[in-house]
Structure formats: structure tokens, C-alpha cells
Design a protein around this motif. Structure first.
Motif, short mmCIF file in Angstrom:
data_model
loop_
_atom_site.label_atom_id
_atom_site.label_comp_id
_atom_site.label_asym_id
_atom_site.label_seq_id
_atom_site.Cartn_x
_atom_site.Cartn_y
_atom_site.Cartn_z
N ARG A 97 0.84 -1.21 0.00
CA ARG A 97 0.00 0.00 0.00
C ARG A 97 0.86 1.25 0.00
NH1 ARG A 97 -3.57 -3.09 3.30
NH2 ARG A 97 -2.66 -2.32 5.23
N LEU A 98 1.97 1.22 0.74
CA LEU A 98 2.87 2.38 0.75
C LEU A 98 3.47 2.60 -0.63
CD1 LEU A 98 4.38 4.62 2.21
CD2 LEU A 98 6.07 2.93 2.96
N LEU A 99 3.90 1.54 -1.30
CA LEU A 99 4.44 1.69 -2.65
C LEU A 99 3.39 2.27 -3.60
CD1 LEU A 99 6.38 -1.70 -2.95
CD2 LEU A 99 7.39 0.60 -2.84
N ALA A 100 2.17 1.76 -3.50
CA ALA A 100 1.10 2.26 -4.38
C ALA A 100 0.80 3.73 -4.08
CB ALA A 100 -0.15 1.41 -4.21
N TRP A 101 0.81 4.10 -2.80
CA TRP A 101 0.52 5.50 -2.45
C TRP A 101 1.60 6.44 -2.98
CZ3 TRP A 101 -2.92 8.91 -1.49
CH2 TRP A 101 -2.55 10.16 -0.97
N LEU A 102 2.85 6.04 -2.86
CA LEU A 102 3.93 6.90 -3.35
C LEU A 102 3.77 7.19 -4.84
CD1 LEU A 102 6.96 5.28 -1.48
CD2 LEU A 102 5.90 7.49 -1.00
N THR A 103 3.24 6.23 -5.57
CA THR A 103 3.04 6.41 -7.01
C THR A 103 1.72 7.12 -7.31
OG1 THR A 103 4.29 4.39 -7.41
CG2 THR A 103 2.95 5.22 -9.22
N LEU A 104 0.62 6.59 -6.77
CA LEU A 104 -0.71 7.10 -7.10
C LEU A 104 -1.06 8.38 -6.36
CD1 LEU A 104 -2.57 3.68 -6.95
CD2 LEU A 104 -1.99 4.95 -9.02
N GLY A 105 -0.60 8.49 -5.12
CA GLY A 105 -0.97 9.64 -4.30
C GLY A 105 0.04 10.77 -4.32
N GLU A 106 1.33 10.43 -4.33
CA GLU A 106 2.38 11.45 -4.29
C GLU A 106 3.03 11.68 -5.65
OE1 GLU A 106 5.12 10.89 -1.09
OE2 GLU A 106 3.53 10.42 0.38
N GLY A 107 2.69 10.88 -6.65
CA GLY A 107 3.18 11.10 -8.00
C GLY A 107 4.65 10.82 -8.21
N ARG A 108 5.24 9.96 -7.40
CA ARG A 108 6.66 9.64 -7.56
C ARG A 108 6.86 8.62 -8.68
NH1 ARG A 108 9.76 11.27 -2.96
NH2 ARG A 108 8.42 12.05 -1.25
N THR A 109 7.95 8.74 -9.37
CA THR A 109 8.26 7.81 -10.46
C THR A 109 8.85 6.53 -9.89
OG1 THR A 109 10.52 8.60 -10.76
CG2 THR A 109 8.78 9.78 -11.94
N PRO A 110 8.83 5.44 -10.66
CA PRO A 110 9.46 4.20 -10.19
C PRO A 110 10.93 4.38 -9.82
CG PRO A 110 8.04 3.74 -12.06
CD PRO A 110 8.07 5.22 -11.91
N VAL A 111 11.65 5.23 -10.56
CA VAL A 111 13.07 5.46 -10.25
C VAL A 111 13.21 6.15 -8.89
CG1 VAL A 111 15.15 6.71 -10.96
CG2 VAL A 111 13.76 5.52 -12.67
N GLU A 112 12.36 7.15 -8.62
CA GLU A 112 12.42 7.86 -7.34
C GLU A 112 12.10 6.92 -6.18
OE1 GLU A 112 11.06 12.37 -8.67
OE2 GLU A 112 9.54 10.85 -8.27
N VAL A 113 11.11 6.06 -6.35
CA VAL A 113 10.75 5.13 -5.28
C VAL A 113 11.89 4.13 -5.06
CG1 VAL A 113 9.12 3.35 -4.55
CG2 VAL A 113 8.29 5.40 -5.73
N ALA A 114 12.49 3.66 -6.13
CA ALA A 114 13.59 2.70 -6.01
C ALA A 114 14.76 3.29 -5.24
CB ALA A 114 14.04 2.24 -7.40
#
Length: 440
Positions: free
Chosen positions: A76-93
Motif C-alpha cells: 500500500r505504501l508503494l502504491a501510495w507513493l506512485t498514485l498519491g504522491e506522483g513519484r516515479t518508479p526510479v524515485e521510489v527505487a
């Protein structure tokens, strides 16, 4: 803390909330107490992200299931960072790099999830209404009937972060003095629009910045809750019962209005909550109140004090639908073991028993933090049908200054219309003698 360390702390706290039977606010309070080394900015960022995860839990879970992923705190945290905070996969990685203090490195499956979610928004046209509106299935139809065309607007309001409302203790200070003190601390405080004792901060702040909380000069209390307490209209010298007092938020407001004159009895079936109530009364400098532990709604103490009180407040246990923006995890906790019907039956028993305490001419106030008619208007109508000695005191008579209620006769507050929690309160007056009391 580094951004990655904040994420790990959020994940730890989210997992603690997930695996603890207590409400999220109790879990987070305990978690914060054991991490005094964190500064206010870190705590604020962690709690803000946690509440975002709780507010959007159903939608995040829908996306995870859609992509064949397990619905757990990390995903859920990974999904939120993408869907809610608009972070790219590279930024999350980069944040999930597995370094010291940071979340473990992404798995191949998690990397694929982030890639699939890239560019998506948290709402999808294929989502069922219950998911899209973050409304549990048991409540969606009752709430739809309650609000009609305003249903989606009210559900949207329940997903917004609430303001921080404070109630000024008139025994110790004035609202003007509290406003001046808070503004001197650089906080954008303003008077509440409906409650004469309220102060509002548009966003939550570190409670350590509010010295009045330690001295009892102020208490945290939603504006709607303050208005419920004011409807009791307790006067100095009167005898008052707060029948479901809990930790005493409304008890404190009632006792303060009485200026330490008269007598207030705070009743509850939970000893720990009553202990907290007693502590808060002492801190606030209120000496006209006592606590009373009851074995149940038909405790013999009620029979012995039949007709002995001028004012009785029944702040009944309820579904809590009105508090979902403040307690987002509560929406996923089913109301009691027997469902809504069992909860409504319990409310009816509590109200009927507490009504025995009201003297002729005295006032009975029934209140909930629910938005459901079954717990509110319908509950009052059933009580009046069974107890003809009581009659409604219309809101225009009980509180003529409250002109924006969603109900013509009762107090009815909603987040979208009033920017408060959802509250209901009916004011009733005993116009006949107490009914005969059977053996409990």
C-alpha cells in the motif's frame, strides 16, 4: 531523519496499526511516546503519510488486487507513493534501496507494480462505489438514503484531513487570551464559527506547541462535540449526569459551563476511561464533578437516583460514521459484534434507562457522532413513541443561534455542510412524572 528513514518509520507504524486491535489513534499515540528522539517535523511527516494511507486504503487495495499483488502495508505504501504522491518508479527505487534505516530493496514484483501504476491516478472508472468513495459496504446504502444527491459530496468531505479544534476552559482563561497566545506562537488560530468557546487551527500541529493542554486551559474537542455539550444547557447549581462519559470530553465542557457550582456525575462502564476523565477534571481545575463506574445501562445506581437530575446527556456508543475524517481506520471496523441492528438496540436500551434519571421539567439530550438516521432521528422517534412523558424541544428553542442545522428540530452537523465531524443531538424534556421502574 532522511526521507528513506521516514518511509521506514511510516511502514513500521502502518504495520503496527494493521496488527493491533486498538484504534489507530491509540496505536500511534503509544508509538510516538516511545520515540521521543524524533523531532516534530519527522513525527508530522510520518503521521501525515500514515493518515493518507488509512484514508485511501480501499482504493489502494483495489489497485493492488487488480495487479495481482498482496494487499499489505508495504505494498500500500508503494502504491501510495506512485498514485498519491506522483513519484516515479526510479524515485521510489532510490528510497527503497535497502540502506541502513531505509526500507528493504524492491523485489522484481514490486518493481513491476510501480511500472504498471506509473501515470495512473488513485481513482479508476472501474472502481465500485464502495472502493471509490472509501465507504464500507454495510454503510453505503444507509448513507446514500441519508444524503441523497449530496451523498458523494459528503463522502468526499470525509476523506479530507480535519482541522484541529480546541475548546477554551472558561474557569482558567478566555477565548480572546487563547487566540492571542496562539498567534504569538506563530499559529494561525481563529475563533470557531458556531461554538462560542472554540478555537480552530486549520492544520494539526505538534501538541507540544500548545502549552494550554498541560495546564487544562484548553482541550482538544471538535466544534460539533462542543455544540452537543452546550445543548445540555447546564446551569450553575444544577445536578447533571453525563451517562456515557468515556474519557470526559463533554463532561469537562459541561462542568466548566457550571462554573464549578452544582454537581456533575460522569458515568461509564469502562474504568480506564473514567480514570482518564477524573485526571482531566483535576487538571482543568473542575471540582464539581465525580465519576461513577456502572455495571451496565441498568445499573442499580440508576434506579436509586430516579428523577434526581436536572440534565442528562446520553452520548451513545455508535457507528462513528461522523468521525471518519478524523479516525479513518474506524470506517473499516464493523459496528459492534451484532452489526448496526445490535448497536441500535443497545442505544435504545441505554437511552430508556438514562431517561429514568430526569426530573419532571428536566432535559434529556441524546447524541451520537453518527450520520445514520437509524441511530439518530429514528432512534429518537422510537423512544418518544415508547415514553410519552417526553417531548422534543425544537432546536430553535433549545439553541436559537444554531440556524444551519441539517434538521429542523434537532442538531445535525455534517463535514461537507459545517466543516465539523458528523454529529446529531436531540433535546427532549420530561413533561410528565417518571415511569414506574421494574426490578432490574
Amino acid at each position: 531523519m532522511t526521507p528513506a528513514a521516514r518511509l521506514q518509520a511510516t511502514l513500521d507504524l502502518s504495520s503496527a496499526v494493521e496488527n493491533d486491535a486498538r484504534p489507530a489513534d491509540a496505536v500511534t499515540a503509544a508509538w510516538v511516546r516511545t520515540r521521543r528522539h524524533l523531532d516534530d517535523r519527522d513525527k508530522g511527516a510520518i503521521l501525515e503519510r500514515l493518515h493518507a494511507l488509512l484514508r485511501h486504503r480501499a482504493r489502494l487495495g483495489w489497485w493492488l488486487v487488480r495487479h495481482g499483488q498482496e494487499d499489505d502495508p508495504r505494498k500500500r505504501l508503494l502504491a501510495w507513493l506512485t498514485l498519491g504522491e506522483g513519484r516515479t518508479p526510479v524515485e521510489v527505487a532510490r528510497l527503497f534501496a535497502g540502506a541502513k534505516g531505509a526500507p528493504a530493496a524492491l523485489t522484481d514484483g514490486e518493481g513491476a507494480l510501480l511500472a504498471a501504476l506509473k501515470g495512473c491516478t488513485i481513482v479508476h472508472p472501474a472502481m465500485p462505489d464502495a472502493m471509490r468513495l472509501e465507504c464500507p459496504p454495510w454503510a453505503i446504502e444507509p448513507l446514500r438514503r441519508r444524503f441523497g444527491a449530496a451523498f458523494e459530496a459528503e463522502m468526499a468531505a470525509l476523506l479530507t484531513p480535519p482541522p484541529l479544534d480546541l475548546r477554551v476552559n472558561p474557569i482558567q482563561t478566555t477565548r480572546e487570551a487563547v487566540l492571542a497566545e496562539l498567534k504569538g506562537l506563530g499559529l494561525p488560530a481563529e475563533p470557531t464559527k458556531l461554538s462560542p468557546d472554540g478555537v480552530r487551527l486549520p492544520e494539526r500541529v505538534a501538541l507540544a506547541r500548545l502549552p494550554g493542554l498541560k495546564t487544562g486551559a484548553i482541550e482538544i474537542q471538535d466544534e460539533g462535540s462542543q455544540l452537543v455539550a452546550s445543548l445540555v444547557d447546564a446551569r450553575p447549581g444544577e445536578r447533571v449526569v453525563d451517562f456515557c462519559a468515556g474519557a470526559g470530553g463533554k463532561t469537562l465542557a459541561i462542568a466548566a459551563r457550571m462554573r464549578n457550582k452544582g454537581h456533575v456525575v460522569a458515568c461509564d462502564v469502562n474504568e480506564a476511561r473514567l480514570k482518564r476523565c477524573a485526571e482531566r477534571l483535576r487538571a482543568a481545575g473542575l471540582h464539581n464533578a465525580e465519576t461513577r463506574l456502572l455495571a451496565g445501562e441498568t445499573d442499580r445506581w440508576v434506579k436509586r437516583h430516579k428523577g434526581g437530575f436536572d440534565r442528562v446527556l446520553v452520548d451513545a456508543p455508535c457507528s462513528g460514521t461522523g468521525t471518519w475524517r478524523r479516525n479513518p481506520d474506524a470506517r473499516w471496523r464493523a459496528p459492534e459484534d451484532e452489526g448496526l441492528a445490535g448497536l441500535v438496540a443497545l442505544q435504545g436500551r441505554i437511552l430508556a434507562s438514562a431517561a429514568r434519571l430526569v426530573r419532571p421539567g428536566g432535559r434529556l439530550v441524546y447524541a451520537t457522532c453518527s450520520l445514520l438516521p437509524e441511530e439518530n432521528e429514528q432512534q429518537v422517534a422510537a423512544f418518544l413513541a415508547a415514553h410519552p412523558a417526553f417531548a422534543v424541544v425544537p432546536l430553535r428553542e433549545a439553541a436559537p443561534q444554531l440556524t444551519t442545522s441539517a434538521h429542523p428540530d434537532h442538531l445535525s452537523l455534517t463535514p461537507a455542510r459545517h466543516d465539523t465531524d458528523g454529529f446529531f443531538a436531540a433535546v427532549l424534556r420530561r413533561e410528565g412524572p417518571p415511569e414506574p421502574v421494574a426490578e432490574d
